[in-house]
Design an enzyme around this catalytic site. Structure first.
Site, PDB file in Angstrom:
ATOM      1  N   ARG A  10       0.843  -1.180   0.000  1.00 22.32           N
ATOM      2  CA  ARG A  10       0.000   0.000   0.000  1.00 22.32           C
ATOM      3  C   ARG A  10       0.883   1.235   0.000  1.00 22.32           C
ATOM      4  O   ARG A  10       2.091   1.127   0.169  1.00 22.32           O
ATOM      5  CB  ARG A  10      -0.892   0.006   1.234  1.00 22.32           C
ATOM      6  CG  ARG A  10      -0.122  -0.144   2.544  1.00 22.32           C
ATOM      7  CD  ARG A  10      -1.054   0.021   3.704  1.00 22.32           C
ATOM      8  NE  ARG A  10      -1.996  -1.072   3.795  1.00 22.32           N
ATOM      9  CZ  ARG A  10      -1.960  -2.008   4.747  1.00 22.32           C
ATOM     10  NH1 ARG A  10      -1.039  -1.969   5.685  1.00 22.32           N
ATOM     11  NH2 ARG A  10      -2.855  -2.958   4.778  1.00 22.32           N
ATOM     12  N   THR A  11       0.235   2.388  -0.209  1.00 23.81           N
ATOM     13  CA  THR A  11       1.006   3.635  -0.222  1.00 23.81           C
ATOM     14  C   THR A  11       1.539   3.917   1.172  1.00 23.81           C
ATOM     15  O   THR A  11       0.776   4.194   2.086  1.00 23.81           O
ATOM     16  CB  THR A  11       0.117   4.807  -0.671  1.00 23.81           C
ATOM     17  OG1 THR A  11      -0.608   4.398  -1.815  1.00 23.81           O
ATOM     18  CG2 THR A  11       0.947   6.012  -1.011  1.00 23.81           C
ATOM     19  N   LEU A  12       2.837   3.821   1.328  1.00 22.80           N
ATOM     20  CA  LEU A  12       3.437   4.122   2.631  1.00 22.80           C
ATOM     21  C   LEU A  12       3.936   5.555   2.657  1.00 22.80           C
ATOM     22  O   LEU A  12       4.054   6.157   3.705  1.00 22.80           O
ATOM     23  CB  LEU A  12       4.589   3.168   2.917  1.00 22.80           C
ATOM     24  CG  LEU A  12       4.165   1.708   3.059  1.00 22.80           C
ATOM     25  CD1 LEU A  12       5.379   0.803   3.108  1.00 22.80           C
ATOM     26  CD2 LEU A  12       3.332   1.517   4.310  1.00 22.80           C
TER      27      LEU A  12
END
Lengths: 227, 221
Positions: free
Chosen positions: A18-20
């Site tokens: 996921r977008t970290l």
């Protein structure tokens, strides 16, 4: 639907798919209402960290017939949001009932999308500004990355909230003409630009001071046992 | 390293206060929405009318706050369709508790007060924590300014000990106008020191004749 399923399985296998953190980002968007509408402003830079990687990114797009959407944050997530909205508008048009989604509806939709994605711990890394006019009604709202949302007469994302909004609070009026509104936005953007691109440090100089107050001249007066 | 999940929350501040009287309930919240040192907007209502005689004031994370309000509003709509009546305040209080506890392990980051009139027409205040433990009290404060307000209310209203036998009513002896004035005072005071409280205070007064709204300006710095 298939794409979502693929993504979900990737999440369960790796845990962190996921977008970290954002990769290519856009900076502040500023928006305000004026006499006969709503005005939005943003620059066209797409930054890769501190590198200006893209120089002509359109970060303000029109949505349907009545709305404008401005985005700061991850550019790719913004483009995904645009795809969601394109589909939303398309399916709405297919009813062919003469109704259309106004800025209020679009804003509400976006708040739900952003909040639902944060509930899945997979956020869309953006701050969005939604403005528009429908049936003579002006609308201006904002949504944050984790679903924080509100309406106001003027809004700004990111650093704009620190730098531009104090100016807007001081100088914004309901009856601003288009020309005045553009001027005010330019003033806000100029400050946002100057401060975001670096700092200037002046030569040191002494501040004007005034030591004439009676409290300074006799600081201990009345200090003991006065109450 | 443990998975960091602190980013899913934001503290948007805000303070809520409620006072119950014999035949009224005053419930109030400020209208500032902020994060850190900056203000999102000076005009955000944190009060939600859930039923004819039941009002909720909330502070905390705005995203959760709105989700909670929408959830309860939807549940109340279903209740009306099924029972053809408004939900009572004690019933709504239990529903709010269950709704909060349902998300015990991914909580709504909200601090709520529910105020209104019970089935006898008596003022009631329910106070909560973020995961749903709740209590009926005579007065309460929640949110960022609660720490500044609670001691003042304790001093002015002196609630009876819950250990007293026979149990005493947890309603205040104040008249409606006195209660409203007290609410205005505590908000003006909390605004002096709490940076998350200010701009305006929205006061709802619930009594036999309905719900009345009042707005008072607060400091904007």
């Amino acid at each position: 639907m298939e794409m979502v399923a693929v993504k979900d399985s990737a999440i369960s296998e790796n845990g962190t798919e996921r977008t970290l953190y954002p990769y290519v980002t856009g900076t502040s968007v500023i928006g305000m209402k004026y006499k006969d509408g709503v005005i939005l402003a943003a620059d066209m830079g797409g930054s890769y960290g501190s590198t200006l990687r893209y120089k002509s990114v359109e970060r303000i797009k029109h949505i349907g017939k009545h709305s404008l959407l401005g985005a700061s944050g991850e550019i790719s997530d913004f483009q995904e949001i645009l795809r969601y909205l394109d589909e939303l508008i398309l399916y709405d048009n297919m009813w062919d009932d003469g109704n259309s989604l106004g800025p209020k509806e679009i804003h509400n939709y976006l708040t739900r999308v952003m909040y639902n994605r944060r509930n899945k711990f997979n956020p869309l890394w953006n701050s969005l500004v939604l403005g528009g006019v429908k049936n003579g009604q002006k609308y201006l709202g904002m949504v944050g990355m984790i679903g924080t949302h509100f309406e106001d007469n003027h809004v700004a994302t990111g650093f704009g909230n620190h730098l531009a909004r104090p100016i807007l609070r001081a100088e914004w009026r309901e009856d601003l003409s288009f020309e005045e509104a553009v001027k005010l936005l330019e003033k806000c953007l100029l400050i946002a630009k100057i401060t975001e691109e670096g700092v200037t440090i002046s030569q040191p100089y002494a501040l004007k001071t005034y030591w004439g107050f009676s409290a300074f001249q006799n600081p201990s007066k009345g200090a003991e046992g006065s109450w | 390293m443990a998975l960091r999940r602190d980013w899913v929350y934001e503290n948007n501040g805000g303070t809520c206060v409620a006072i119950a009287g014999t035949d009224y309930c005053v419930i109030a919240a400020d209208t500032r929405l902020s994060v850190g040192y900056s203000i999102y907007t000076r005009d955000y209502s944190k009060i939600c009318k859930l039923a004819d005689k039941c009002v909720m004031a909330s502070s905390g994370f705005q995203g959760d706050l709105k989700a909670l309000q929408k959830n309860l509003a939807a549940r109340h709509l279903i209740y009306q369709h099924q029972h053809n009546k408004q939900m009572s305040c004690p019933a709504m209080a239990q529903l709010l508790s269950n709704t909060l506890y349902y998300k015990r392990f991914f909580p709504y980051y909200t601090f709520n007060i529910l105020g209104g009139l019970d089935s006898d027409g008596k003022g009631c205040v329910y106070t909560y924590d973020a995961v749903g433990s709740y209590e009926r009290v005579g007065y309460s404060a929640q949110g960022t300014g609660a720490g500044l307000i609670i001691p003042v209310l304790d001093n002015q209203l002196k609630s009876p000990s819950p250990l007293l036998l026979p149990a005493k009513d947890a309603v205040t002896p104040l008249s409606e106008t006195e209660a409203v004035d007290l609410v205005k005072d505590v908000f003006a005071s909390a605004t002096e020191r709490d940076i998350y409280t200010g701009d305006k205070v929205e006061i709802m007064v619930i009594n036999a004749s309905g719900i009345r709204q009042e707005l008072m300006e607060l400091r904007k710095d």
